[in-house]
Design a protein around this motif. Structure first.
Motif, PDB file in Angstrom:
ATOM      1  N   ARG A   1     -11.040   5.735  -7.336  1.00 31.88           N
ATOM      2  CA  ARG A   1     -10.640   4.019  -8.271  1.00 31.88           C
ATOM      3  C   ARG A   1     -11.105   3.315  -8.720  1.00 31.88           C
ATOM      4  O   ARG A   1     -10.874   2.735 -10.004  1.00 31.88           O
ATOM      5  CB  ARG A   1      -9.969   3.446  -7.232  1.00 31.88           C
ATOM      6  CG  ARG A   1      -9.082   2.310  -7.534  1.00 31.88           C
ATOM      7  CD  ARG A   1      -9.036   1.097  -6.022  1.00 31.88           C
ATOM      8  NE  ARG A   1      -8.499  -0.046  -6.592  1.00 31.88           N
ATOM      9  CZ  ARG A   1      -9.034  -1.291  -6.940  1.00 31.88           C
ATOM     10  NH1 ARG A   1      -9.763  -1.097  -7.081  1.00 31.88           N
ATOM     11  NH2 ARG A   1      -7.805  -2.127  -7.269  1.00 31.88           N
TER      12      ARG A   1
ATOM     13  N   ASP B   1       6.426   3.368  -0.038  1.00 29.61           N
ATOM     14  CA  ASP B   1       5.799   2.169  -0.631  1.00 29.61           C
ATOM     15  C   ASP B   1       5.890   1.305   0.845  1.00 29.61           C
ATOM     16  O   ASP B   1       6.737   0.735   1.297  1.00 29.61           O
ATOM     17  CB  ASP B   1       6.567   2.091  -2.006  1.00 29.61           C
ATOM     18  CG  ASP B   1       6.104   0.427  -3.147  1.00 29.61           C
ATOM     19  OD1 ASP B   1       5.345  -0.175  -2.311  1.00 29.61           O
ATOM     20  OD2 ASP B   1       7.066  -0.277  -3.557  1.00 29.61           O
TER      21      ASP B   1
ATOM     22  N   MET C   1      -0.949   5.945  -8.117  1.00 27.59           N
ATOM     23  CA  MET C   1      -1.064   3.773  -8.257  1.00 27.59           C
ATOM     24  C   MET C   1      -0.973   3.845 -10.245  1.00 27.59           C
ATOM     25  O   MET C   1      -1.645   4.420 -10.986  1.00 27.59           O
ATOM     26  CB  MET C   1      -2.138   3.736  -7.930  1.00 27.59           C
ATOM     27  CG  MET C   1      -3.069   4.021  -7.087  1.00 27.59           C
ATOM     28  SD  MET C   1      -1.634   3.217  -5.483  1.00 27.59           S
ATOM     29  CE  MET C   1      -2.380   1.231  -5.364  1.00 27.59           C
TER      30      MET C   1
ATOM     31  N   GLU D   1      -2.177  -3.314  -9.673  1.00 29.22           N
ATOM     32  CA  GLU D   1      -1.831  -2.541  -8.968  1.00 29.22           C
ATOM     33  C   GLU D   1      -0.745  -2.043  -8.384  1.00 29.22           C
ATOM     34  O   GLU D   1      -0.526  -2.908  -7.960  1.00 29.22           O
ATOM     35  CB  GLU D   1      -3.047  -2.292  -8.013  1.00 29.22           C
ATOM     36  CG  GLU D   1      -3.827  -0.787  -7.590  1.00 29.22           C
ATOM     37  CD  GLU D   1      -5.267  -0.109  -6.551  1.00 29.22           C
ATOM     38  OE1 GLU D   1      -5.354  -1.435  -7.192  1.00 29.22           O
ATOM     39  OE2 GLU D   1      -5.381   0.662  -6.929  1.00 29.22           O
ATOM     40  N   THR D   2       0.371  -1.222  -8.948  1.00 28.27           N
ATOM     41  CA  THR D   2       1.695  -0.761  -8.215  1.00 28.27           C
ATOM     42  C   THR D   2       1.535   0.668  -7.568  1.00 28.27           C
ATOM     43  O   THR D   2       1.247   1.435  -8.362  1.00 28.27           O
ATOM     44  CB  THR D   2       2.409  -0.908  -9.550  1.00 28.27           C
ATOM     45  OG1 THR D   2       1.801  -2.078 -10.300  1.00 28.27           O
ATOM     46  CG2 THR D   2       3.577  -0.448  -8.644  1.00 28.27           C
ATOM     47  N   PRO D   3       1.381   0.940  -6.503  1.00 28.16           N
ATOM     48  CA  PRO D   3       2.364   2.154  -6.065  1.00 28.16           C
ATOM     49  C   PRO D   3       2.784   2.755  -7.088  1.00 28.16           C
ATOM     50  O   PRO D   3       3.755   2.279  -7.035  1.00 28.16           O
ATOM     51  CB  PRO D   3       2.028   1.695  -4.542  1.00 28.16           C
ATOM     52  CG  PRO D   3       2.513   0.032  -4.538  1.00 28.16           C
ATOM     53  CD  PRO D   3       1.603  -0.259  -5.799  1.00 28.16           C
TER      54      PRO D   3
ATOM     55  N   ARG E   1       1.137  -1.631   0.195  1.00 29.97           N
ATOM     56  CA  ARG E   1       0.112   0.117  -0.243  1.00 29.97           C
ATOM     57  C   ARG E   1       0.417   1.328   0.074  1.00 29.97           C
ATOM     58  O   ARG E   1       2.248   1.231   0.471  1.00 29.97           O
ATOM     59  CB  ARG E   1      -1.176   0.100   1.297  1.00 29.97           C
ATOM     60  CG  ARG E   1      -0.328   0.207   2.378  1.00 29.97           C
ATOM     61  CD  ARG E   1      -1.185  -0.291   3.631  1.00 29.97           C
ATOM     62  NE  ARG E   1      -0.118  -0.417   4.690  1.00 29.97           N
ATOM     63  CZ  ARG E   1       0.760  -1.193   5.733  1.00 29.97           C
ATOM     64  NH1 ARG E   1       1.008  -2.465   4.257  1.00 29.97           N
ATOM     65  NH2 ARG E   1       1.000  -1.085   6.787  1.00 29.97           N
TER      66      ARG E   1
END
Lengths: 359, 521
Positions: B458, A262, B501, B490-492, A256
């Motif tokens: 989102r 990160d 994101m 989903e990549t932060p 998250r």
């Protein structure tokens, strides 16, 4: 030691290793640095002992989201522009450059500038690994002011700031990166003299990157040989004990974003029948490792994940379910575990309910 | 009926499927021109099924390594104009960086660095430098280049400049092949640009190949729509493949795993494909091959393709066995097994000879291995069991036991009891699993978006990117009524002031009935 473009790949690989999961993918940084050294020539890597006490030393590096740096891959000028802005403000020039962080891409950034300005790069840094924030640099910990600090983005926008403390500077650098660099900028900071640099830096870290990178190349895919060689390499350094903490597969990744970091938790299962379980907490870097519920390694000691087949270090952004890894722990150098250092580097400073537990 | 074809290094396999049943299969030798091997394989199948009219074939699905081989061998590649948009943010890493010299030379190494491009949020970095682009067009025309690769910074987020440049290029130089990076890869400029360059270099060849295949099929009386396998185990229409040949890279292992999936009926299983020299070990998860997490090199060039995570170990039917049985492979007699193996009258002790001596399989002349010491046989079997067992366990990502599906010609080497394996399954038709995998694959497509929480819901971003992926799947030949989203990644993106994101989505659908050369994207 003279660093040519032929040594950059090893320094990059070693930097990725010391990055403890942070610092972004070094591939792009490796290629851009090689290109800049090809265009501008070699760089001297200077041991701390060889530095003149009266020399002006400036720390440099890049700040930003690794994902963005994978796309806006740099024009090779941002760090030079930052240095020039700071020198113009100070009214004097740097005599030597130092990496503020030896982990990841930032092991290479001083070489970009060193090549273009014919300045030596010191064999030392301010973190001995990768860490997320400016105030965690040993320079700040041992009393050097972070500011005046300069920043520059990819289009040449730059700024010099003066702040009460490193924490405020950190916040402003992040804002600058977003608004003047599309999520990435370079900074020049922690102006100090040579005598101070010798007192407040983690020594020998860039040549260590080089040696580790070379070893990873020699022992590609041979975990036992690499670990044995690493043990030997670390004996000549300020780092502490090295242990292989775990060998297994990533069974779960939960991640998250919180406050621009990160964050994540890894769950690993060992190979074979005994089914031991390791959990690793991520805040950009791998910070805490627990084996079957018991804490076995914590920040500021280094927790490093490498690919079980290739031995290549794995960043926390790319780790995925099913990845087969070895987890390595390395004791932090003494300069990072003193009472002063513990005020910013202990696990509690990162919000963990546990104390520093040396390896 | 569907006709599945797999063009491998040694064999070209064809299989005819009626619904779920394998009606006929045939193995032919792969030929230098590829087409005659395919024709031989199809003729073999049609001969096996005498009452069949070629017009009963409703679709042809083909897996091929030709485009990978063209890159690896540096053949059939066009010279390419590399056009990078976003010079001021990326000039330290020009196109072709770190490429093998011979491959750069094959593509000509023509570079144009032009100002422009976008930030992660889709806004302009600086205005697009139209004058510089016009100069590039003049240069491309004067060099008489027939292909161009366009790569603009953050084009997966904002493709406007790439689309504009394509239109201008095609207006100025009619017939030029143009590859657009946002249609080929994800965020990650270097790998995406590499794939785009290779794609541009292959487009002319791909168009010729697709036309040659179509005329071969027509010559055999088959006028059905024609699809080509992608590296993720899905299909694209042949017309789409002519535009995106790089998407076929590494489809072979994927097809064998998909074939194993179908033949066994298991959605979650380990798969081993045992050939003459190596065994490829992979894992099926939820009906798809598990994908590799690391970037993949093609012909010495790093790309960010989707590839199945396959571990190749040096154990196959032709692997050489040491006298004490403690070493098996990785050295192998390979294709010479049928002359050099003991049971075939040769003088080399191979893994196949051990299996015959242990009575696991009856091939060749059994009497020729009667004199082998029981200790050697026992030890060699143990060595193979350890090799397979340890490597299968390495590839297994769940703690519980899983079934193991064995395909490929050397499947008899795999013992019935392996650690972590609940059951070892040798399905019928396992030796042509690749062609079956090709015949049964679905159509897939991807899409990507970057959004900032707080500025955009989102759900809204997800809906948009899912729609994009589904639209892309329809373009690739899928039936709009039967498309499902199979992956949401989903990549932060750290360091952003607000949580940002990246959403990457994959859609997979059944083939549209009568689909023919889906519209080109």
């Amino acid at each position: 030691m003279i660093i040519s473009k032929d040594q950059i790949a090893d320094i990059a690989m070693g930097g990725a290793f010391l990055a403890t999961g942070g610092g972004g993918d070094v591939l792009v940084g490796k290629m851009t640095t090689e290109e800049i050294l090809r265009r501008h020539g070699d760089v001297e890597l200077m041991p701390l002992e060889a530095l003149d006490d009266a020399a002006t030393v400036i720390a440099i590096g890049s700040v930003g989201a690794p994902t963005i740096m994978q796309e806006k891959v740099s024009n090779g000028m941002e760090a030079l522009w930052a240095l020039q802005a700071l020198e113009a403000y100070l009214g004097r020039k740097a005599d030597a450059l130092i990496a503020f962080e030896a982990g990841g891409l930032n092991a290479l950034v001083p070489f970009l500038v060193g090549a273009q300005r014919k300045l030596p790069v010191l064999d030392a840094d301010g973190m001995g690994r990768a860490l997320p924030e400016l105030q965690m640099e040993t320079f700040s910990i041992y009393g050097v002011k972070a500011t005046p600090l300069s920043m520059a983005g990819d289009l040449g926008d730059n700024a010099v700031i003066n702040t009460r403390n490193s924490a405020v500077a950190e916040k402003l650098v992040r804002q600058f990166a977003i608004h003047a660099g599309g999520g990435h900028c370079c900074s020049a900071e922690h102006v100090m003299d040579g005598k101070t640099a010798k007192r407040v830096s983690v020594p020998g870290t860039i040549s260590l990157c080089h040696r580790i990178g070379a070893s990873l190349g020699t022992h590609y895919g041979k975990l036992d040989l690499f670990l044995a060689d690493l043990q030997t390499i670390l004996k000549d350094t300020h780092y502490g004990k090295m242990k292989c903490l775990f060998e297994g597969k990533i069974a779960d990744v939960a991640r998250r974003v919180e406050g621009g970091f990160d964050m994540g938790d890894l769950r690993l299962e060992s190979f074979g029948a005994d089914k031991k379980e390791m959990r690793i907490a991520i805040q950009n870097e791998y910070l805490i490792a627990k084996l079957d519920g018991e804490v076995v390694a914590t920040v500021p000691d280094l927790i490093i994940l490498i690919d079980h087949e290739t031995c290549r270090p794995i960043t926390s952004e790319t780790i995925h379910y099913g990845h087969r890894v070895a987890v390595i722990g390395i004791g932090a150098p003494p300069i990072m575990t003193t009472p002063e250092a513990m005020k910013v580097l202990a696990p509690r400073c990162f919000g963990f309910d546990t104390d520093y537990k040396p390896l | 009926m569907r006709l599945g074809i797999d063009v491998g290094g040694t064999h070209t396999d064809a299989v005819l499927m009626d619904g779920g049943d394998v009606c006929a299969s045939h193995k032919a030798l792969t030929t230098a021109d590829i087409s005659s091997g395919i024709i031989a394989a199809i003729n073999g199948v049609l001969k096996n099924k005498k009452d069949l009219s070629p017009s009963a074939v409703t679709a042809v699905m083909l897996g091929t390594t030709q485009f990978t081989n063209a890159v690896v061998e540096r053949k059939k590649l066009a010279q390419v104009a590399a056009i990078r948009i976003g010079a001021q943010s990326t000039s330290a890493l020009p196109p072709f960086m770190d490429w093998p010299g011979d491959l750069t030379r094959a593509l000509g190494g023509h570079c144009h660095m032009i100002d422009g491009g976008h930030e992660y949020d889709g806004s302009e970095i600086v205005p697009f430098d139209e004058a510089a682009f016009e100069t590039a067009i003049t240069d491309i025309r004067s060099k008489n280049l027939k292909a161009a690769a366009l790569c603009s910074v953050f084009s997966p987020v904002n493709a406007a400049t790439e689309l504009l440049c394509r239109d201008r290029l095609q207006d100025a130089i009619p017939g030029i092949e143009v590859a657009l990076s946002h249609q080929i890869g994800k965020i990650g400029l270097y790998q995406r640009e590499n794939a785009t360059l290779l794609n541009a270099a292959l487009m002319g060849f791909a168009r010729d190949i697709v036309a040659a295949f179509e005329s071969s099929f027509a010559g055999l009386g088959i006028n059905a729509p024609f699809f080509i396998s992608q590296n993720d185990g899905t299909l694209m229409s042949a017309g789409f493949a002519a535009d995106f040949p790089v998407l076929t890279f590494s489809s072979g292992p994927t097809n064998s795993m998909r074939g194993a999936l179908y033949l066994s009926g298991l959605k979650d299983a380990m798969v081993v494909d045992v050939g003459g020299t190596t065994s490829d070990i992979g894992m099926l998860m939820n009906g798809f091959p598990r994908q590799s997490g690391t970037s993949v090199e093609i012909g010495g060039v790093l790309t960010n393709f989707r590839m199945p995570d396959v571990l190749a170990i040096g154990l196959g039917g032709g692997s050489l066995v040491a006298e004490d049985g403690k070493t098996v492979g990785p050295d192998s007699v390979g294709h010479q097994l049928i002359t050099e193996g003991l049971v075939f009258g040769g003088s080399r002790l191979t893994a196949t000879d051990i299996a015959v001596a242990a009575k696991h399989v009856a091939i060749g002349d059994e009497s020729r291995v009667a004199a082998l010491k029981p200790d050697t046989i026992r030890q060699a079997l143990e060595t193979m069991r350890d090799l397979l067992g340890q490597n299968i366990d390495k590839m297994k990502t769940s703690a519980g036991d899983l079934p193991l599906v064995v395909v490929g010609g050397g499947g008899f080497l795999v013992p019935d009891d392996l650690p972590g394996i609940s059951e070892v399954i040798h399905p019928n038709h396992g030796s042509v699993a690749n062609a079956i995998g090709a015949a049964l694959a679905q159509v897939g497509a991807e899409a990507e978006i970057v959004y900032t929480r707080g500025e955009r819901e989102r759900g809204d971003a997800l809906a948009e990117v899912q729609k994009q992926a589904k639209d892309n799947a329809v373009k690739a030949g899928a039936d709009p009524a039967h498309i499902t989203i199979t992956e949401i990644e989903e990549t932060p993106m750290s360091y952003m002031a607000k949580p940002t994101m990246r959403l990457h989505v994959k859609a997979v659908g059944d083939l549209a009935r009568g689909a023919k050369d889906g519209a080109r994207a």
